[in-house]
Design an enzyme around this catalytic site. Structure first.
Site, PDB file in Angstrom:
ATOM      1  N   ASN A   1       0.800  -1.236   0.000  1.00  0.00           N
ATOM      2  CA  ASN A   1       0.000   0.000   0.000  1.00  0.00           C
ATOM      3  C   ASN A   1       0.832   1.285   0.000  1.00  0.00           C
ATOM      4  O   ASN A   1       0.403   2.286  -0.553  1.00  0.00           O
ATOM      5  CB  ASN A   1      -0.995  -0.014   1.168  1.00  0.00           C
ATOM      6  CG  ASN A   1      -0.328  -0.195   2.500  1.00  0.00           C
ATOM      7  OD1 ASN A   1       0.844  -0.583   2.593  1.00  0.00           O
ATOM      8  ND2 ASN A   1      -1.065   0.072   3.561  1.00  0.00           N
TER       9      ASN A   1
ATOM     10  N   GLU B   1       7.928   2.076  14.606  1.00  0.00           N
ATOM     11  CA  GLU B   1       8.676   2.734  13.542  1.00  0.00           C
ATOM     12  C   GLU B   1       8.649   4.234  13.799  1.00  0.00           C
ATOM     13  O   GLU B   1       7.840   4.753  14.561  1.00  0.00           O
ATOM     14  CB  GLU B   1       8.064   2.408  12.170  1.00  0.00           C
ATOM     15  CG  GLU B   1       8.220   0.930  11.847  1.00  0.00           C
ATOM     16  CD  GLU B   1       8.113   0.581  10.378  1.00  0.00           C
ATOM     17  OE1 GLU B   1       7.030   0.776   9.803  1.00  0.00           O
ATOM     18  OE2 GLU B   1       9.113   0.094   9.806  1.00  0.00           O
TER      19      GLU B   1
HETATM   20  P1  NAD Z   1       1.072  -9.731   3.189  1.00  0.00           P
HETATM   21  O1  NAD Z   1       1.165 -10.154   4.603  1.00  0.00           O
HETATM   22  O2  NAD Z   1       0.367 -10.599   2.232  1.00  0.00           O
HETATM   23  O3  NAD Z   1       2.561  -9.548   2.593  1.00  0.00           O
HETATM   24  C1  NAD Z   1       3.482  -8.674   3.179  1.00  0.00           C
HETATM   25  C2  NAD Z   1       4.869  -9.027   2.694  1.00  0.00           C
HETATM   26  O4  NAD Z   1       5.287 -10.253   3.268  1.00  0.00           O
HETATM   27  C3  NAD Z   1       4.990  -9.202   1.178  1.00  0.00           C
HETATM   28  O5  NAD Z   1       6.203  -8.622   0.738  1.00  0.00           O
HETATM   29  C4  NAD Z   1       5.035 -10.714   1.025  1.00  0.00           C
HETATM   30  O6  NAD Z   1       5.714 -11.152  -0.138  1.00  0.00           O
HETATM   31  C5  NAD Z   1       5.801 -11.114   2.268  1.00  0.00           C
HETATM   32  N1  NAD Z   1       5.606 -12.490   2.717  1.00  0.00           N
HETATM   33  C6  NAD Z   1       4.504 -13.258   2.598  1.00  0.00           C
HETATM   34  N2  NAD Z   1       4.713 -14.458   3.186  1.00  0.00           N
HETATM   35  C7  NAD Z   1       5.971 -14.437   3.691  1.00  0.00           C
HETATM   36  C8  NAD Z   1       6.758 -15.368   4.425  1.00  0.00           C
HETATM   37  N3  NAD Z   1       6.303 -16.581   4.763  1.00  0.00           N
HETATM   38  N4  NAD Z   1       8.005 -15.014   4.790  1.00  0.00           N
HETATM   39  C9  NAD Z   1       8.485 -13.790   4.489  1.00  0.00           C
HETATM   40  N5  NAD Z   1       7.785 -12.861   3.794  1.00  0.00           N
HETATM   41  C10 NAD Z   1       6.535 -13.180   3.407  1.00  0.00           C
HETATM   42  O7  NAD Z   1       0.496  -8.261   3.234  1.00  0.00           O
HETATM   43  P2  NAD Z   1      -0.003  -7.342   2.015  1.00  0.00           P
HETATM   44  O8  NAD Z   1      -1.229  -7.958   1.467  1.00  0.00           O
HETATM   45  O9  NAD Z   1       1.149  -7.062   1.108  1.00  0.00           O
HETATM   46  O10 NAD Z   1      -0.356  -5.985   2.775  1.00  0.00           O
HETATM   47  C11 NAD Z   1      -1.556  -5.767   3.439  1.00  0.00           C
HETATM   48  C12 NAD Z   1      -1.411  -6.015   4.917  1.00  0.00           C
HETATM   49  O11 NAD Z   1      -0.340  -5.229   5.430  1.00  0.00           O
HETATM   50  C13 NAD Z   1      -2.640  -5.592   5.690  1.00  0.00           C
HETATM   51  O12 NAD Z   1      -2.930  -6.540   6.684  1.00  0.00           O
HETATM   52  C14 NAD Z   1      -2.232  -4.284   6.327  1.00  0.00           C
HETATM   53  O13 NAD Z   1      -2.943  -3.947   7.466  1.00  0.00           O
HETATM   54  C15 NAD Z   1      -0.788  -4.515   6.587  1.00  0.00           C
HETATM   55  N6  NAD Z   1      -0.064  -3.242   6.708  1.00  0.00           N
HETATM   56  C16 NAD Z   1       0.405  -2.849   7.937  1.00  0.00           C
HETATM   57  C17 NAD Z   1       1.049  -1.619   8.077  1.00  0.00           C
HETATM   58  C18 NAD Z   1       1.560  -1.149   9.422  1.00  0.00           C
HETATM   59  O14 NAD Z   1       2.407  -0.261   9.462  1.00  0.00           O
HETATM   60  N7  NAD Z   1       1.103  -1.679  10.534  1.00  0.00           N
HETATM   61  C19 NAD Z   1       1.223  -0.800   6.973  1.00  0.00           C
HETATM   62  C20 NAD Z   1       0.738  -1.239   5.738  1.00  0.00           C
HETATM   63  C21 NAD Z   1       0.099  -2.465   5.624  1.00  0.00           C
END
Ligand code: NAD
Length: 485
Positions: free
Chosen positions: A153, A459
């Site tokens: 995002n 962060e």
């Molecule tokens: P996601 O969890 O699907 O993926 C996040 C990242 O993790 C990606 O780069 C993905 O390739 C990687 N990943 C997936 N499985 C992994 C594994 N087993 N080992 C290592 N890396 C792995 O999330 P998304 O769909 O990209 O993003 C949306 C989510 O992120 C939402 O839940 C949102 O709330 C969260 N988010 C949190 C913040 C925050 O600061 N708290 C900010 C933005 C988004």
């Protein structure tokens, strides 16, 4: 429109290609066209990136903080100069309106580089006087090779929010962007290089979860910082624990926003819009459960619906007049539309929106449900799309109890003119980041992060320094050494 980078990865100061990896197509969410093709990192690429980061560490850590900070601040200036083109890349990568990316992405990344660049020279330990003239001192040391893993995002912001404090403390980094948005982090790496960053200090490798898992599993890695969903966070945290690595987890949420009858209702509506429809609702800290005091509920909903009807401009995100873009990809659109169907079937009342609007792009209307109950799926699960739920409440105690009745704890907000109530509620919220009469601002000066299932660590702000460095303690004996025999 094409946005093809010079190569998929950025390793040891140069673009790096290995087309033996599986293809990753970067799709413009507004029309579904492929704007770039990249390749997932092979083992050879991840090995090269970690080796480069490991090798670059000692010389980078040996520089003074002031010297490191100068490079980060130069990179910050360059990002601001390049804001227009970086914002266009971000819009192609994510589908977010240019109107937003021009003010919220590269600029936020530049803020982080500037802030931590300024702080780098002040990262010091402490002096601790002890009995008998002895004393101790601490040295704040970098952790080593840090792995950053991003969500889709805020790709530029996430890369900078992780790189800036990590590098300021003297660490090196291998960053893996989300496979959905691979472009922006490469631009960040290029800018850091042009600003004078030594080769190998910041590397970018592309890939899906498997590549992230491979990076975390490498014993040369000291720390993992993830921005992603809770299920991914659990996996990444467990994998990091196996190697006793430090972690920062920025995960998802289902945050509450409380609106009391004494609030300035127009401001509260603005807060609800910021907390639900910016970036088409794809913001982790969104206040998606909007609890409104019974006697102003109808007024609040009427004002909200009017603002959406009169104010939302959907269309090509590259058009600066557009203020509401598509969801990032077809899969996310499907997830959001499914939740909307669940909301309807479980008895919530659709007050606005609820439909897909464009057949080529992945647009879903801003959507408002009223009469939402706490046990409905749309009130319990993170949707990560433009879906706002209005819930009614009668008393302050009830509102706070229901607001906290969630396993998540990322953010929370309250709108009220009652000063004491505002602070009472903020004290009672079980969330890492709370807002009084505002919502979703995340300036670099303030700590950002979640409690409960929403994360570990913080962060931004001075707090991030503690998550990218550790104290080495040195005891200094100044007198006799007394031993029992
Ligand atoms: P996601 O969890 O699907 O993926 C996040 C990242 O993790 C990606 O780069 C993905 O390739 C990687 N990943 C997936 N499985 C992994 C594994 N087993 N080992 C290592 N890396 C792995 O999330 P998304 O769909 O990209 O993003 C949306 C989510 O992120 C939402 O839940 C949102 O709330 C969260 N988010 C949190 C913040 C925050 O600061 N708290 C900010 C933005 C988004």
């Amino acid at each position: 429109m094409r946005a093809q980078p010079k190569a998929s990865h950025f390793v040891n100061g140069s673009y790096f290609e290995d087309d033996a990896g599986d293809a990753i197509d970067c799709i413009y969410a507004a029309d579904g066209t492929v704007v770039a093709r990249l390749y997932e990192a092979t083992d050879a690429v991840t090995e090269a990136a970690i080796s480069a980061a490991k090798a670059a560490g000692p010389a980078w850590a040996a520089m003074t903080g002031t010297e490191r900070g100068r490079i980060l601040r130069r990179a910050s200036d360059m990002m601001r100069d390049l804001n227009q083109s970086l914002s266009e890349t971000e819009t192609l990568d994510t589908g977010k309106p240019l109107q937003e990316t021009l003010v919220a992405d590269a600029t936020s990344g530049a803020d982080a580089l500037e802030y931590f660049g300024g702080l780098a020279g002040s990262i010091t330990g402490e002096h601790i006087p002890l009995p008998g003239g002895d004393w101790a001192y601490t040295i704040r040391e970098p952790l080593g090779v840090c792995v950053g893993i991003g969500a889709w995002n805020y790709p530029t912001q996430i890369a900078c929010w992780k790189a800036a404090p990590a590098l300021a403390c003297g660490n090196t980094m291998v960053f893996k962007p989300s496979e959905t948005t691979p472009l922006s982090a490469l631009r960040v790496a290029e800018i850091l290089k042009d600003a004078g960053l030594p080769d190998g200090v910041f590397n970018v490798v592309q890939g899906r979860g498997g590549v992230g898992a491979a990076l975390i599993g490498d014993n040369r890695v000291a720390k993992v910082s993830l921005t992603g969903s809770v299920p991914t966070g659990k996996k990444v945290y467990a994998a990091a624990a196996a190697g006793m690595r430090h972690v920062t987890m920025e995960l998802g949420g289902k945050s509450p926003l409380l609106v009391f009858a004494d609030a300035d209702l127009d401001k509260a509506v603005s807060g609800a819009i910021l907390g639900n429809f910016y970036s088409s609702g794809q913001v982790c800290s969104n206040g998606t459960r909007v609890f409104v005091e019974n006697n102003v509920r109808d007024d609040f909903v009427a004002r909200l619906v009017r603002r959406l009807r009169d104010g939302v401009i959907m269309g090509d995100p590259m058009d600066e007049a557009v203020n509401f873009g598509p969801l990032v990809n077809e899969a996310q659109m499907g997830i959001v539309l499914d939740y909307i169907e669940k909301g309807k079937s479980e008895g919530a009342v659709l007050a606005y929106g609820g439909r897909r609007t464009d057949r080529n792009g992945f647009f879903v209307e801003p959507t408002v449900f009223t009469d939402v109950r706490d046990d409905m799926t749309i009130a319990q699960e993170e949707i990560f799309g433009p879906v706002l739920s209005v819930l009614d409440f009668a008393t302050e105690e009830e509102a706070l109890m229901r607001a906290n009745a969630t396993p998540f704890g990322l953010a929370a907000g309250v709108f009220t003119r009652d000063l004491t109530r505002a602070h009472r509620i903020a004290a009672g919220f079980e969330a890492g980041t709370c807002y009084i009469n505002h919502y979703n601002a995340a300036p670099v000066e303030m700590p950002f992060g979640g409690s409960k299932l929403s994360g570990v660590g913080r962060e931004n702000s001075k707090a991030a320094i503690n998550h990218y460095s550790e104290a080495k303690t040195v005891y200094v004996g100044m007198g006799d050494v007394e031993a029992p025999f």
